[in-house]
Design a protein around this motif. Sequence first.
Motif, mmCIF file in Angstrom:
data_model
loop_
_atom_site.group_PDB
_atom_site.id
_atom_site.type_symbol
_atom_site.label_atom_id
_atom_site.label_comp_id
_atom_site.label_asym_id
_atom_site.label_seq_id
_atom_site.Cartn_x
_atom_site.Cartn_y
_atom_site.Cartn_z
ATOM 1 N N ASP A 111 0.840 -1.201 0.000
ATOM 2 C CA ASP A 111 0.000 0.000 0.000
ATOM 3 C C ASP A 111 0.874 1.250 0.000
ATOM 4 O O ASP A 111 1.786 1.381 0.817
ATOM 5 C CB ASP A 111 -0.911 0.011 1.230
ATOM 6 C CG ASP A 111 -1.948 -1.100 1.170
ATOM 7 O OD1 ASP A 111 -2.370 -1.433 0.052
ATOM 8 O OD2 ASP A 111 -2.332 -1.612 2.229
ATOM 9 N N ASP A 153 -2.581 4.705 4.057
ATOM 10 C CA ASP A 153 -2.205 3.306 4.250
ATOM 11 C C ASP A 153 -0.873 3.187 4.985
ATOM 12 O O ASP A 153 -0.711 2.354 5.877
ATOM 13 C CB ASP A 153 -2.108 2.587 2.904
ATOM 14 C CG ASP A 153 -3.467 2.329 2.281
ATOM 15 O OD1 ASP A 153 -4.435 2.177 3.038
ATOM 16 O OD2 ASP A 153 -3.558 2.302 1.047
ATOM 17 N N ASP A 176 -2.509 1.686 7.958
ATOM 18 C CA ASP A 176 -2.828 0.318 7.520
ATOM 19 C C ASP A 176 -1.562 -0.270 6.906
ATOM 20 O O ASP A 176 -1.414 -0.315 5.683
ATOM 21 C CB ASP A 176 -3.977 0.327 6.508
ATOM 22 C CG ASP A 176 -4.388 -1.091 6.116
ATOM 23 O OD1 ASP A 176 -3.967 -2.033 6.808
ATOM 24 O OD2 ASP A 176 -5.110 -1.249 5.116
ATOM 25 N N ASP A 186 1.150 -3.349 7.008
ATOM 26 C CA ASP A 186 1.657 -4.666 7.378
ATOM 27 C C ASP A 186 3.011 -4.882 6.719
ATOM 28 O O ASP A 186 3.126 -4.842 5.492
ATOM 29 C CB ASP A 186 0.688 -5.758 6.920
ATOM 30 C CG ASP A 186 -0.538 -5.844 7.812
ATOM 31 O OD1 ASP A 186 -0.566 -6.729 8.672
ATOM 32 O OD2 ASP A 186 -1.451 -5.014 7.656
ATOM 33 N N ASP A 193 -1.038 -3.671 10.980
ATOM 34 C CA ASP A 193 -2.102 -2.676 10.821
ATOM 35 C C ASP A 193 -1.604 -1.233 10.813
ATOM 36 O O ASP A 193 -1.972 -0.473 9.938
ATOM 37 C CB ASP A 193 -3.179 -2.831 11.892
ATOM 38 C CG ASP A 193 -3.792 -4.218 11.901
ATOM 39 O OD1 ASP A 193 -3.880 -4.818 10.815
ATOM 40 O OD2 ASP A 193 -4.159 -4.708 12.982
ATOM 41 N N THR A 194 -0.798 -0.808 11.787
ATOM 42 C CA THR A 194 -0.371 0.580 11.843
ATOM 43 C C THR A 194 1.077 0.673 12.288
ATOM 44 O O THR A 194 1.643 -0.269 12.846
ATOM 45 C CB THR A 194 -1.216 1.404 12.837
ATOM 46 O OG1 THR A 194 -0.895 1.005 14.169
ATOM 47 C CG2 THR A 194 -2.697 1.214 12.593
ATOM 48 N N ASP A 252 -2.005 -9.858 7.330
ATOM 49 C CA ASP A 252 -2.513 -9.570 5.991
ATOM 50 C C ASP A 252 -1.595 -10.233 4.964
ATOM 51 O O ASP A 252 -0.444 -10.553 5.266
ATOM 52 C CB ASP A 252 -2.525 -8.059 5.768
ATOM 53 C CG ASP A 252 -3.395 -7.648 4.596
ATOM 54 O OD1 ASP A 252 -4.068 -8.529 4.030
ATOM 55 O OD2 ASP A 252 -3.397 -6.452 4.261
#
Length: 256
Positions: free
Chosen positions: A110, A115, A119, A121, A147-148, A197
């Motif tokens: 991303d 992202d 977001d 990973d 995630d972050t 993910d």
Amino acid sequence: MTKYSFNIEIIILQFIILSTTINAQLILRDDFKSKSNYWYYRADGNQSIPIVKDGMLQLKLINAIESEYCNTEVYDPTDEVYSPGTTARIRLRCTQQHIGSRGWGFWDGDLTVEDILFDYDVAWIMQQKSENPDSVYNWFLFGLSKDTLTNKQTYSLKKVIDETQWHTYQIIWKPDSSFLVIDDLLYYVTNSNIPDDKMRFDVWIDNRVIGIEPPYKFWNNNSVGSSIFVDYVEISGINGIEILRNISGNILLWKS
């Protein structure tokens, strides 16, 4: 914990890693004897795409300009192809670090600001240098994020590894743990913040600097040059998803 029990734990962990390697299914090994159709070769800004030459993959960032994002990289042409249960093994060396970042390993692909900050990973090795002396902009880390950027684990490789020498880096990404092995020695293991993910494999050099602690500022830089020379990339896995692709004549099938 006594020194004896600590050594026993290390031996057990190394046995687990060796067992995983023995039972792993080979998905891909690229020795870069010639340019394959498997990878996506990319350049941004005023840069050139990576080349395969003299039996190596060569990434070179030359005279990047701060007015735009400049980048050279290779990665899986299908985003987010691997699941937990995948291992990447890569032998490479770098030149001295430039103003900007570079790295190798797994990430979710991303690229938007939202992202990257919220977001994110990853399970990779990343190195960064900045004109700003603050340590949040200057580091050499094995990092995992779920995630972050706030949900991360890191292990510093500064003063541990000389990145200008040849090393074989192995990132073992399992559903409940992750290991970093360098030159067949276990350096780090964690069961926290494991990416859940799907991710892809990537090697890159760019002229961007990003802070890994709040506030998460990032910017592009003028950068004279930086190179990564890759001897080979090997990706294997156990208990992973089925992968079937046909990309420019390169057919890849992995069925656990």
